[in-house]
Motif scaffolding. Structure first.
Motif, PDB file in Angstrom:
ATOM      1  N   GLU A 395       3.258  14.901   5.109  1.00 46.48           N
ATOM      2  CA  GLU A 395       4.188  15.295   4.055  1.00 46.48           C
ATOM      3  C   GLU A 395       5.653  15.189   4.474  1.00 46.48           C
ATOM      4  N   PRO A 396       6.011  15.491   5.750  1.00 43.31           N
ATOM      5  CA  PRO A 396       7.430  15.358   6.136  1.00 43.31           C
ATOM      6  C   PRO A 396       7.979  13.937   5.972  1.00 43.31           C
ATOM      7  N   LEU A 397       7.099  12.944   5.851  1.00 38.71           N
ATOM      8  CA  LEU A 397       7.544  11.557   5.679  1.00 38.71           C
ATOM      9  C   LEU A 397       7.584  11.140   4.218  1.00 38.71           C
ATOM     10  N   ALA A 398       7.398  12.090   3.304  1.00 34.28           N
ATOM     11  CA  ALA A 398       7.457  11.764   1.879  1.00 34.28           C
ATOM     12  C   ALA A 398       8.830  11.195   1.535  1.00 34.28           C
ATOM     13  N   GLY A 399       8.830  10.045   0.868  1.00 29.60           N
ATOM     14  CA  GLY A 399      10.071   9.392   0.496  1.00 29.60           C
ATOM     15  C   GLY A 399      10.734   8.624   1.617  1.00 29.60           C
ATOM     16  N   LYS A 400      10.159   8.673   2.824  1.00 26.23           N
ATOM     17  CA  LYS A 400      10.745   7.980   3.977  1.00 26.23           C
ATOM     18  C   LYS A 400       9.805   6.924   4.551  1.00 26.23           C
ATOM     19  N   ALA A 401       8.622   6.781   3.949  1.00 24.04           N
ATOM     20  CA  ALA A 401       7.633   5.833   4.461  1.00 24.04           C
ATOM     21  C   ALA A 401       6.804   5.308   3.301  1.00 24.04           C
ATOM     22  N   ARG A 402       6.142   4.197   3.531  1.00 23.73           N
ATOM     23  CA  ARG A 402       5.145   3.699   2.576  1.00 23.73           C
ATOM     24  C   ARG A 402       3.814   4.358   2.893  1.00 23.73           C
ATOM     25  N   HIS A 403       3.195   4.953   1.903  1.00 20.51           N
ATOM     26  CA  HIS A 403       1.936   5.658   2.090  1.00 20.51           C
ATOM     27  C   HIS A 403       0.816   4.875   1.403  1.00 20.51           C
ATOM     28  N   TYR A 404      -0.277   4.677   2.129  1.00 20.14           N
ATOM     29  CA  TYR A 404      -1.422   3.947   1.601  1.00 20.14           C
ATOM     30  C   TYR A 404      -2.699   4.757   1.825  1.00 20.14           C
ATOM     31  N   THR A 405      -3.594   4.644   0.872  1.00 20.07           N
ATOM     32  CA  THR A 405      -4.938   5.195   1.024  1.00 20.07           C
ATOM     33  C   THR A 405      -5.879   4.047   1.363  1.00 20.07           C
ATOM     34  N   VAL A 406      -6.664   4.217   2.413  1.00 20.53           N
ATOM     35  CA  VAL A 406      -7.618   3.192   2.839  1.00 20.53           C
ATOM     36  C   VAL A 406      -9.014   3.710   2.547  1.00 20.53           C
ATOM     37  N   ASP A 407      -9.779   2.931   1.799  1.00 17.55           N
ATOM     38  CA  ASP A 407     -11.125   3.333   1.396  1.00 17.55           C
ATOM     39  C   ASP A 407     -12.042   2.122   1.453  1.00 17.55           C
ATOM     40  N   ASN A 408     -12.852   2.059   2.498  1.00 16.70           N
ATOM     41  CA  ASN A 408     -13.829   0.957   2.636  1.00 16.70           C
ATOM     42  C   ASN A 408     -13.159  -0.403   2.494  1.00 16.70           C
ATOM     43  N   ALA A 409     -12.128  -0.628   3.296  1.00 16.39           N
ATOM     44  CA  ALA A 409     -11.406  -1.892   3.365  1.00 16.39           C
ATOM     45  C   ALA A 409     -10.596  -2.182   2.106  1.00 16.39           C
ATOM     46  N   SER A 410     -10.416  -1.177   1.264  1.00 15.05           N
ATOM     47  CA  SER A 410      -9.542  -1.306   0.104  1.00 15.05           C
ATOM     48  C   SER A 410      -8.300  -0.473   0.369  1.00 15.05           C
ATOM     49  N   VAL A 411      -7.129  -1.078   0.229  1.00  9.37           N
ATOM     50  CA  VAL A 411      -5.879  -0.404   0.546  1.00  9.37           C
ATOM     51  C   VAL A 411      -5.048  -0.291  -0.729  1.00  9.37           C
ATOM     52  N   SER A 412      -4.679   0.931  -1.077  1.00 10.99           N
ATOM     53  CA  SER A 412      -3.901   1.159  -2.300  1.00 10.99           C
ATOM     54  C   SER A 412      -2.692   2.025  -1.990  1.00 10.99           C
ATOM     55  N   ALA A 413      -1.578   1.710  -2.623  1.00 12.71           N
ATOM     56  CA  ALA A 413      -0.349   2.466  -2.413  1.00 12.71           C
ATOM     57  C   ALA A 413      -0.490   3.846  -3.011  1.00 12.71           C
ATOM     58  N   ARG A 414       0.157   4.817  -2.361  1.00 14.67           N
ATOM     59  CA  ARG A 414       0.092   6.203  -2.820  1.00 14.67           C
ATOM     60  C   ARG A 414       1.488   6.803  -2.745  1.00 14.67           C
ATOM     61  N   LYS A 415       1.876   7.533  -3.773  1.00 14.80           N
ATOM     62  CA  LYS A 415       3.172   8.200  -3.791  1.00 14.80           C
ATOM     63  C   LYS A 415       3.006   9.671  -3.496  1.00 14.80           C
ATOM     64  N   LEU A 416       3.916  10.202  -2.674  1.00 11.32           N
ATOM     65  CA  LEU A 416       3.919  11.619  -2.368  1.00 11.32           C
ATOM     66  C   LEU A 416       5.027  12.325  -3.140  1.00 11.32           C
TER      67      LEU A 416
END
Length: 416
Positions: A395-416
């Motif tokens: 959470e301290p990196l919210a707005g300062k990094a690109r966040h991705y969720t990885v699920d069984n070789a599927s990568v999707s962007a996630r916003k915090l």
């Protein structure tokens, strides 16, 4: 160095020579420029559990969260293969191919450097002959020999769960760790290591041959002596430079939650270099190899040399060997060491910070240390790749990094 002794930096390596421009957490950090080396695009094909993947990135940190086994570490490993060496897992290259693929795999990256954009790639072709044990490397779509040329464009530093036992495991793990750190700022070092290891392997084969004439050993032992002393001298100098970086960090942030670390390198050649000039140390090692042939024949391997040295680490504030410290303390020491090394690489590369790969980094770090680590990463100006199972830990990196969720070789962007 005995526990509790003072950290001493050699005269030719000063703390101010490795000090970064500013301290983490200062007002200047808010206006930090973009890192000078970063991956703009990452492409995977038939790599591990990924059939195909393209990630478009910016210079900031990359956070990957997901369940164990989803493919987070595979992504970090792929990035590590865009630098020289065998990658963060040191896996055989044929094993990197997707299990239901055709046997080939590739990792490609578009890398922004201070000078220009570079296209780098590596992999193996499908149905490669058994004799092709290495990986193919291309730079700007042109084949190059060996992975060493990748180091001209980017360097990658990593910290993985497998390294949590670095201080308690075998000496060989610590030597490889040190050698990898050195390779980030001394491009000729890997070549010297390779020369020594090839000569030693040939000598070891002669040791197994009862009829091998003494004259056959002489040329190999001369080459071993010359490269062994050069390797050891480089290791000692690198440790001095890393410790100077540690000292600079300690002076800059005396209350850091990451305790300063002390390092020594222990071995016979190290002792000789402390007592005599390098040429005399070469002669001493050459005599030791000749005199040790009967013993080495019995063991069927070379028992003296830089391949037997050990890196010892101490918890600086406590004066205790790192191997007896708690798991959390060992992790904090490792973080300090990796950050000190990254700052040194940045200094050696004219301000271009290396890419950091921090796998499952939240493990064994409390909230205070996580926040401190994220602040240091942002101050360093590195495109750090961080992975973990707990989204809240980042959470301290919210707005300062690109966040991705990885699920069984599927990568999707996630916003915090």
């Amino acid at each position: 160095m005995p526990p509790g002794s003072a950290l001493i930096v050699p005269d030719h390596v000063r703390a101010e020579d490795v000090r970064i421009d500013r301290a983490p957490g200062t007002e200047a950090d808010a206006g930090d420029p973009e890192p000078q080396v970063w991956i703009k695009r990452l492409n995977l094909t038939n790599y591990r559990n990924y059939s195909a993947l393209t990630l478009e990135l910016d210079p900031g940190p990359v956070v990957l969260t997901g369940a164990n086994g989803s493919g987070k570490t595979n992504l970090l490993e792929a990035v590590s293969l865009l630098a020289p060496g065998q990658g963060l897992r040191r896996s055989p290259f044929p094993d990197l191919s997707r299990s239901d693929g055709d046997g080939g795999w590739s990792v490609a990256g578009t890398v922004q450097t201070p000078a220009r954009t570079v296209h780098v790639g590596t992999g193996q072709i499908a149905h490669a002959p058994p004799t092709r044990a290495g990986r193919m490397v291309r730079i700007d779509r042109q084949p190059v020999r060996g992975s060493g040329a990748l180091g001209d464009h980017l360097e990658v530093v990593w910290l993985t769960p497998a390294m949590d036992g670095l201080f308690t495991g075998p000496a060989g793990d610590r030597r490889r760790f040190l050698d990898r750190l050195i390779g980030c700022f001394d491009k000729s070092y890997r070549g010297r290591l390779g020369q020594f290891e090839r000569a030693m392997r040939q000598r070891n084969r002669l040791l197994e041959d009862e009829g091998a004439a003494p004259v056959l050993f002489e040329g190999l032992e001369l080459q071993m002596a010359q490269t062994a002393v050069a390797i050891t001298a480089t290791r000692l100098d690198a440790i001095a430079r890393i410790l100077a970086s540690v000292t600079a960090r300690r002076e800059r942030s005396p209350d850091s939650p990451f305790p300063w670390i002390d390092l020594t390198l222990d071995g016979q050649i190290e002792t000789w270099l402390g007592e005599m000039p390098a040429l005399d140390a070469e002669d001493a090692y050459l005599r030791a190899l000749r005199a040790g042939r009967p013993r080495d024949k019995a063991a069927r391997r070379t028992l003296t040399g830089p391949h037997r040295s050990d890196l010892s680490a101490y918890h600086g504030p406590k004066g205790l060997p790192a191997r007896v410290c708690s798991t959390g303390e060992q992790k904090a020491l490792l973080v300090n060491l990796v950050l000190a090394h990254a700052e040194l690489v940045r200094r050696c590369r004219s301000g271009a910070a290396p890419i950091l790969l921090l796998d499952e980094i939240a493990a064994h770090l409390d909230r205070q240390r996580r926040a401190a680590l994220f602040g240091e990463i942002l101050a360093l100006g590195s495109q750090a790749w961080l992975s973990g199972t707990d989204e809240n830990a980042f959470e301290p990196l919210a707005g300062k990094a690109r966040h991705y969720t990885v699920d069984n070789a599927s990568v999707s962007a996630r916003k915090l």
